[in-house]
Design a protein around this motif. Structure first.
Motif, PDB file in Angstrom:
ATOM      1  N   SER A 105      -4.783  19.209 -25.363  1.00 11.01           N
ATOM      2  CA  SER A 105      -4.986  19.559 -26.762  1.00 11.01           C
ATOM      3  C   SER A 105      -4.329  18.510 -27.632  1.00 11.01           C
ATOM      4  O   SER A 105      -3.162  18.198 -27.470  1.00 11.01           O
ATOM      5  N   GLY A 106      -5.101  17.957 -28.559  1.00  8.79           N
ATOM      6  CA  GLY A 106      -4.588  16.895 -29.407  1.00  8.79           C
ATOM      7  C   GLY A 106      -4.761  15.522 -28.797  1.00  8.79           C
ATOM      8  O   GLY A 106      -4.333  14.538 -29.361  1.00  8.79           O
ATOM      9  N   GLN A 156       4.899  16.072 -29.520  1.00  2.17           N
ATOM     10  CA  GLN A 156       4.614  17.338 -28.850  1.00  2.17           C
ATOM     11  C   GLN A 156       3.702  18.175 -29.725  1.00  2.17           C
ATOM     12  O   GLN A 156       3.814  18.167 -30.953  1.00  2.17           O
ATOM     13  N   ARG A 157       2.786  18.882 -29.068  1.00  3.77           N
ATOM     14  CA  ARG A 157       1.916  19.806 -29.776  1.00  3.77           C
ATOM     15  C   ARG A 157       1.661  20.992 -28.868  1.00  3.77           C
ATOM     16  O   ARG A 157       1.204  20.827 -27.741  1.00  3.77           O
ATOM     17  N   GLU A 158       1.987  22.176 -29.367  1.00  6.28           N
ATOM     18  CA  GLU A 158       1.801  23.415 -28.611  1.00  6.28           C
ATOM     19  C   GLU A 158       2.440  23.321 -27.229  1.00  6.28           C
ATOM     20  O   GLU A 158       1.878  23.749 -26.220  1.00  6.28           O
ATOM     21  N   PHE A 206      -3.533  10.878 -31.167  1.00  5.90           N
ATOM     22  CA  PHE A 206      -2.714  11.577 -30.180  1.00  5.90           C
ATOM     23  C   PHE A 206      -3.522  11.719 -28.896  1.00  5.90           C
ATOM     24  O   PHE A 206      -4.675  12.161 -28.928  1.00  5.90           O
TER      25      PHE A 206
END
Length: 483
Positions: free
Chosen positions: A6-7, A43-45, A64
């Motif tokens: 994700s991302g 960082q994402r989720e 990203f």
């Protein structure tokens, strides 16, 4: 790398995210060439990502992607087609796994690479039409105004305003109070810096000063040591700021034909300086000086000084008719590289610029202040070193040794500054290979040379080194003057 996170590149996730499409009819996508990018962790989720942004700051978009995409980047050199990149990356990953006795967790699929390349192109991180359109827009904006708009100083004023008004303050409310809070903060820093100083002012306007371009939050002590001492001296007729080209395309000295704006006011161009330089450099020298003037668009090393110049030498608060001291700015490359010549032979060399600027200052009437906007060492993992710098002798002796070594090297080189030996400073840094990554050798040496610095007139005011809590990076700077 078969399953983008994700991302990550391809489908970043989320209904509002754009979908990137690879177009095989575009030659620059078939054999993609990566521009200069800056990588950083994100960082994402809860997922670790690799962020990629434009090292030249032409594009403000960020990509990203999965951290494993770092294996792709070196192969995006304009010579490899996508199938070749896929094969090279998979061979490299398999070889590394074999050396470690590990199993290959996944292979790079062409479908992932196509989407990744399309995303890089959309962000202007590849050579090609998308980037060229962004570059045209930046240059059009630059040419459309006599002054450059505020950037880092506006952000700083906004932070101060939000501390007073809250995070939800309107733009108009922040603009109304930002300048006042900025001036108050500058005065507080000056008062703090001079609590135990015996000589809080110069006897007269210096010929040159050296101040940091470190962000205000870390470098305030040295800004205050320089500018606080000039509150009661004669006002200069013009200021020449020599900065560092952090992100631009210029390979030699890069001049600017614009004034500057900060929340504290609008500073006009010192056009008498530019006119004299044009005449002394000649047609070819002028072209070299200004061909990369767009590098000034997002260069913080000039703007950070302009706000202090406005605060110390500008009209009193509330005097809307008063005029700011005009400024000419130039970014000076590293003369320890390529014997002072421009890096590629197309920019303006160090020595011709210094000689032209020296003669210009002697020719112009009135008082001229030269400012070298200079930071020194850049050490730690964020600058390419392996060892973090935090801790103490018991927990991280290697890091402490690296930190102390950088400071000791600074002191050895600063001795050459205090002795007014710019040529020896350049030669020493060239011989050593600039081991702690001083970023401002050029503007410091130029400032000393154009004002004819001598040991008797050179005053070292303060030195500091600022490090983040994790010990990932340390940057040092100084405050000095040639009186």
């Amino acid at each position: 790398m078969t399953d983008p996170t994700s991302g990550a590149a391809g489908n970043p996730g989320g209904q509002n995210q754009p979908v990137f499409k690879y177009d095989p009819s575009q030659p620059h996508l078939v054999r993609p060439k990566l521009r200069a990018v800056r990588g950083f962790g994100a960082q994402r989720e809860g997922q670790q990502l690799l962020g990629l942004s434009d090292a030249r700051q032409i594009s403000d978009k960020v990509v990203f992607t999965a951290p494993a995409a770092q294996f792709i980047l070196p192969h995006l050199d304009g010579a490899n087609d996508l199938d070749t990149v896929v094969n090279k990356v998979n061979e490299q990953v398999a070889s590394m796994a074999a050396q470690q006795g590990a199993k290959v967790q996944g292979k790079l699929e062409r479908s992932f690479l196509e989407l990744f390349v399309a995303q890089l192109d959309d962000a202007g991180l590849l050579e090609g039409p998308s980037f060229e359109a962004m570059l045209v827009k930046v240059r059009e904006q630059f040419d459309s105004s006599k002054t450059l708009p505020p950037s880092v100083t506006a952000n700083f004023a906004d932070v101060l305003a939000m501390q007073e008004l809250g995070q939800d303050a309107s733009e108009s409310a922040k603009a109304e109070i930002g300048a006042t809070k900025m001036r108050e903060q500058f005065d507080l820093w000056i008062a703090e810096a001079f609590k135990s100083v015996d000589n809080p002012s110069f006897d007269h306007l210096p010929a040159a000063v050296i101040a940091p371009h470190l962000d205000y939050g870390r470098g305030w002590m040295n800004y205050a040591h320089v500018y606080g001492r000039m509150r009661v001296v004669d006002k200069p007729d013009r200021v020449i700021i020599l900065g560092t080209n952090h992100f631009g395309m210029g390979t030699g000295v890069v001049g600017c034909d614009k004034g500057f704006e900060t929340p504290l006011g609008v500073t006009p161009l010192a056009d008498d300086v530019l006119a004299a330089l044009r005449r002394r450099l000649g047609e070819d020298g002028e072209r070299r000086l200004l061909k990369d003037k767009y590098d000034h668009e997002r260069e913080h090393s000039i703007e950070l000084q302009v706000a202090w110049v406005q605060h110390v030498f500008g009209p009193p608060v509330g005097d809307v008719e008063g005029k700011q001291v005009p400024v000419f700015a130039a970014l000076v490359h590293d003369p320890a590289r390529n014997s002072g010549q421009s890096y590629d032979g197309y920019g303006l060399d160090f020595d011709p610029f210094v000689e032209a600027l020296r003669a210009t200052i002697e020719e112009l009437p009135g008082r001229t202040l030269v400012i070298a906007s200079a930071d020194l060492s850049h050490v730690g993992p964020m600058f390419g070193d392996r060892t973090p710098l935090h801790g103490d002798e018991a927990t991280n002796p290697q890091g402490i040794a690296a930190r102390n070594s950088a400071i000791q090297h600074d002191q050895a080189m600063l001795k050459l500054v205090s002795e007014a030996k710019p040529d020896e400073l350049i030669a020493s840094m060239a011989w050593q290979g600039n081991p702690t990554r001083w970023c401002s050798i050029g503007n410091m040496a130029a400032a000393m040379k154009v004002v004819g610095a001598t040991p008797e007139r050179t005053k070292m005011l303060n030195y500091l080194a600022a490090m983040d809590q994790q010990g990932m990076g340390m940057v040092s700077c100084m405050a000095a003057a040639v009186v």
